[in-house]
Motif scaffolding. Sequence first.
Motif, PDB file in Angstrom:
ATOM      1  N   ALA A 185       0.857  -1.183   0.000  1.00  0.00           N
ATOM      2  CA  ALA A 185       0.000   0.000   0.000  1.00  0.00           C
ATOM      3  C   ALA A 185       0.893   1.233   0.000  1.00  0.00           C
ATOM      4  O   ALA A 185       1.948   1.249   0.619  1.00  0.00           O
ATOM      5  CB  ALA A 185      -0.898   0.015   1.231  1.00  0.00           C
ATOM      6  N   THR A 186       0.443   2.238  -0.732  1.00  0.00           N
ATOM      7  CA  THR A 186       1.149   3.523  -0.755  1.00  0.00           C
ATOM      8  C   THR A 186       0.133   4.612  -0.478  1.00  0.00           C
ATOM      9  O   THR A 186      -0.962   4.594  -1.050  1.00  0.00           O
ATOM     10  CB  THR A 186       1.787   3.778  -2.133  1.00  0.00           C
ATOM     11  N   PHE A 195       4.189   7.530   1.305  1.00  0.00           N
ATOM     12  CA  PHE A 195       4.706   6.486   2.193  1.00  0.00           C
ATOM     13  C   PHE A 195       4.142   5.158   1.725  1.00  0.00           C
ATOM     14  O   PHE A 195       2.955   5.041   1.431  1.00  0.00           O
ATOM     15  CB  PHE A 195       4.289   6.743   3.643  1.00  0.00           C
ATOM     16  N   GLY A 196       5.000   4.146   1.656  1.00  0.00           N
ATOM     17  CA  GLY A 196       4.530   2.847   1.205  1.00  0.00           C
ATOM     18  C   GLY A 196       5.079   1.730   2.070  1.00  0.00           C
ATOM     19  O   GLY A 196       6.118   1.856   2.700  1.00  0.00           O
ATOM     20  N   ILE A 197       4.347   0.632   2.093  1.00  0.00           N
ATOM     21  CA  ILE A 197       4.795  -0.539   2.840  1.00  0.00           C
ATOM     22  C   ILE A 197       4.429  -1.774   2.037  1.00  0.00           C
ATOM     23  O   ILE A 197       3.382  -1.819   1.392  1.00  0.00           O
ATOM     24  CB  ILE A 197       4.178  -0.569   4.258  1.00  0.00           C
ATOM     25  N   ALA A 198       5.334  -2.741   2.028  1.00  0.00           N
ATOM     26  CA  ALA A 198       5.091  -3.989   1.306  1.00  0.00           C
ATOM     27  C   ALA A 198       5.336  -5.158   2.252  1.00  0.00           C
ATOM     28  O   ALA A 198       6.357  -5.194   2.942  1.00  0.00           O
ATOM     29  CB  ALA A 198       6.003  -4.100   0.090  1.00  0.00           C
ATOM     30  N   VAL A 199       4.400  -6.084   2.294  1.00  0.00           N
ATOM     31  CA  VAL A 199       4.513  -7.249   3.177  1.00  0.00           C
ATOM     32  C   VAL A 199       4.509  -8.501   2.304  1.00  0.00           C
ATOM     33  O   VAL A 199       3.495  -8.824   1.685  1.00  0.00           O
ATOM     34  CB  VAL A 199       3.338  -7.299   4.173  1.00  0.00           C
ATOM     35  N   VAL A 251       9.813  -7.422   5.392  1.00  0.00           N
ATOM     36  CA  VAL A 251       8.891  -6.303   5.177  1.00  0.00           C
ATOM     37  C   VAL A 251       9.678  -5.069   4.725  1.00  0.00           C
ATOM     38  O   VAL A 251      10.765  -4.791   5.230  1.00  0.00           O
ATOM     39  CB  VAL A 251       8.113  -6.004   6.475  1.00  0.00           C
ATOM     40  N   VAL A 252       9.099  -4.353   3.775  1.00  0.00           N
ATOM     41  CA  VAL A 252       9.768  -3.188   3.197  1.00  0.00           C
ATOM     42  C   VAL A 252       8.923  -1.942   3.438  1.00  0.00           C
ATOM     43  O   VAL A 252       7.698  -1.970   3.256  1.00  0.00           O
ATOM     44  CB  VAL A 252       9.953  -3.385   1.673  1.00  0.00           C
ATOM     45  N   ALA A 253       9.580  -0.870   3.860  1.00  0.00           N
ATOM     46  CA  ALA A 253       8.895   0.422   4.015  1.00  0.00           C
ATOM     47  C   ALA A 253       9.595   1.443   3.129  1.00  0.00           C
ATOM     48  O   ALA A 253      10.815   1.389   2.962  1.00  0.00           O
ATOM     49  CB  ALA A 253       8.925   0.871   5.465  1.00  0.00           C
ATOM     50  N   ARG A 254       8.806   2.372   2.568  1.00  0.00           N
ATOM     51  CA  ARG A 254       9.379   3.332   1.620  1.00  0.00           C
ATOM     52  C   ARG A 254       8.821   4.721   1.842  1.00  0.00           C
ATOM     53  O   ARG A 254       7.662   4.891   2.219  1.00  0.00           O
ATOM     54  CB  ARG A 254       9.018   2.953   0.188  1.00  0.00           C
ATOM     55  N   LEU A 272      13.945   8.375  -3.319  1.00  0.00           N
ATOM     56  CA  LEU A 272      13.270   7.274  -2.630  1.00  0.00           C
ATOM     57  C   LEU A 272      14.157   6.766  -1.511  1.00  0.00           C
ATOM     58  O   LEU A 272      15.341   6.522  -1.719  1.00  0.00           O
ATOM     59  CB  LEU A 272      13.000   6.123  -3.614  1.00  0.00           C
ATOM     60  N   LEU A 273      13.581   6.612  -0.326  1.00  0.00           N
ATOM     61  CA  LEU A 273      14.287   5.990   0.790  1.00  0.00           C
ATOM     62  C   LEU A 273      13.549   4.704   1.120  1.00  0.00           C
ATOM     63  O   LEU A 273      12.342   4.729   1.378  1.00  0.00           O
ATOM     64  CB  LEU A 273      14.287   6.913   2.009  1.00  0.00           C
ATOM     65  N   GLN A 274      14.254   3.603   1.081  1.00  0.00           N
ATOM     66  CA  GLN A 274      13.615   2.307   1.313  1.00  0.00           C
ATOM     67  C   GLN A 274      14.360   1.552   2.403  1.00  0.00           C
ATOM     68  O   GLN A 274      15.593   1.504   2.396  1.00  0.00           O
ATOM     69  CB  GLN A 274      13.622   1.472   0.019  1.00  0.00           C
ATOM     70  N   VAL A 275      13.618   0.974   3.308  1.00  0.00           N
ATOM     71  CA  VAL A 275      14.223   0.171   4.377  1.00  0.00           C
ATOM     72  C   VAL A 275      13.624  -1.222   4.311  1.00  0.00           C
ATOM     73  O   VAL A 275      12.393  -1.382   4.381  1.00  0.00           O
ATOM     74  CB  VAL A 275      13.962   0.790   5.764  1.00  0.00           C
TER      75      VAL A 275
END
Lengths: 410, 327
Positions: A185-186, A195-199, A251-254, A272-275
């Motif tokens: 979801a972004t 802000f985005g997150i991927a699971v 899990v990724v957060a952006r 883009l900052l991605q963790v």
Amino acid sequence: MQQWQPPRGVAGAMILGLTLASPAFAGEAKHMEDVIPSLYTEDGVPGVQLQLGGHQPHFTEGALVELNRLNEDITSTLGLLALNSTVSGYTFDMELGVPVRNTESFGPILSERAETLGQNRLNVGCQASRADFRKFEGENIDSLDVVLPHLDNPPPGIGNPPYEVDNVLVDIDLKITQEVYACYATYGILRNLDFGIAVPAVRVSMSADATAVIERNYFLSSTVHNFDPTGASGDSPNSSSSKHAFGLGDVVARLKYNFVQDHGWLPGMGALLQVKTPTGDSKNFLGTGDTRVRLLGIASRSYGIVSPHINLGWEWVSGGNREDNIRYIGGFDFRLHPKITFVTDIVGSYAYSSSAPGKSIVDGAFGVKVNPWRELIIAFNALVPLNKDTGLRPDWVPTLGVEYSFGGPE
Amino acid sequence: MHRSGRKEPRWPNRRRLARRLLPALALGSIALLCLASPASAGDVAVLMGANVGPYKEALEGFEKNLAGHEVVKTFDMDGDQEKGIEKVREIEDELKPDLIFAVGVWALQAIMQTPTHTPVVFAMVLNPPTVLGNGPANVTGASMNVPPKASLQRLRELGPQIKRVGLVYNPAKTGYLVTEARAIAGSQGIELITKEVNTPGDVVPALEALASENIDAFWILPDETVLAPAVTKHVFLYSYRNKIPVMGLSEHQARMGAVLALSAASNEDMGRQAAELANAILGGRKPSAVPYTTAREVHLTVNLKVAKKIGVTVPDDLIGSADTVIR
């Protein structure tokens, strides 16, 4: 008298497990990382041990090999689709004072474009990818050859006693598949900040079937080195091991920020900052076991129906294994039809300090996005390795995704 | 005077208590209501013509400057007039706001097709009289138009040789603008030489007719009849061949061949202007008493390359005051 031979070829690099003291008996491994180490392991003792013949010679792999490299190759091969805004309806004609329906494409699939979603807009989606790994460092993994030298018994020096010059040749048939199912979801926090997150959920299957033969370099070898074909003493020339695992991946957060858009001749620009967090079980190759922070610069622009883009940045990897790397993607997407966008990219990474396999990875990506209804997008992408002789590589990685955008004004 | 044999009635204690308490209760309730919402609270509904960057910027400027009032809901008609009319009905029937903010010409058109007595303030609309017609009493707003005075003033700054300024226009689209410009031109020492057209096909012959009128400059109006892409190319060709400087509408037109261009500089400021009008209306003024405004922040582009090609010298003062200079 033959000198001790270090393991040859790439397979030697993979068979570190034969030196690891693994409690697992060959068959179902305890963890994915134990699949190869558990080959030929008996009662916790690794290595091929030929007990017929009166003494207990054994053939071991002395070098500790970077199985983690294999682990990382598996888990990092499948990237996530970029969290892009897709259906953007209009540009604005300042001279006429009216919006104009956009001929822009739906955006790239693996790379980022500078545009953000827009404040209070939400984009959600899911994707599924699959990789059947075929090659490691250019060699087919279904036919890996390993040479196991004899242990150097006292007195020191291979060849004393003379039967130490024998080797065991092992042929390993390795099968590795990985499937990634991710939902993401972004959300547009601000007009120019997303802000985005991927699971992800990851399924990995790994199996190893090995067949060993004795390379007899000593004329009396048959008096001391023999497999027991009945397997009664456990010295079968054949061994196999497998493991299947399914669970949460990393899990990724952006965060994506657009700092220039539609400003004269300048391309749109963003960052883009991605963790990526180590939430996946690394022992079962569901995650890499490390934290990765990626910072990318983004530039993109539309020229009618064609939209080139470029992403360039750097990824820091925790753990001190010198895995930090440079990331780059370049390509373009073009809208041949109001409802269809084709995308192509070159995707690469370069681990500048690493001496492990897979230092430089370059892939080609080809995809299509279709907008069948309102803001629904269906995307299909094929990732094809361009330099197959490095790292652990599949023939191709197909990915299918769907996404939908909500929000902003009603 | 006492009545014989009867005691004066006395209020019962409860009634006395109630009479004393009632004013206090009333005052307390009023105080609570005041705390709960501002005294001058007004609800505003927004209708956006499309979800596009400049409109969102204008909305941002509007929301930030709406004093003591609140945007309760925002609708996007996505360029669909039917949907826009439906949204206006929904706003009228369900929300019943104190004011409607229409962002963009499509939103204003949708409102004009759905009669409403609710005050309407628009923003990001070019040539509002073409949409408003005779001007309904409940509509005002902040237009995107650059004030004609600013355009004529900048043309005059090119030099004393600029006396006759030509323009081509469709009376149905920008007749009102030409009328306004004529009233101002005299004070700038400029004579307007105009040619009327009805279709884009009429523009090129009109341009050629202007060539024989010895004009010193050409002014492009925000008139869609003249702004068809094939037509604007002819305008710049005309400028190049006849060595006549053009005043354009945007930096893009300056890059295409206009020596000067004036455009609205800030979408957010247009939103702010609209908020100022909305504050005045919500404060009690009638929309008919609040005339619509033109862009107060304008962006000037000067193209020195084109000026040199057609032999026009742009004064240093004019260059110095430009926001963008193309060399």
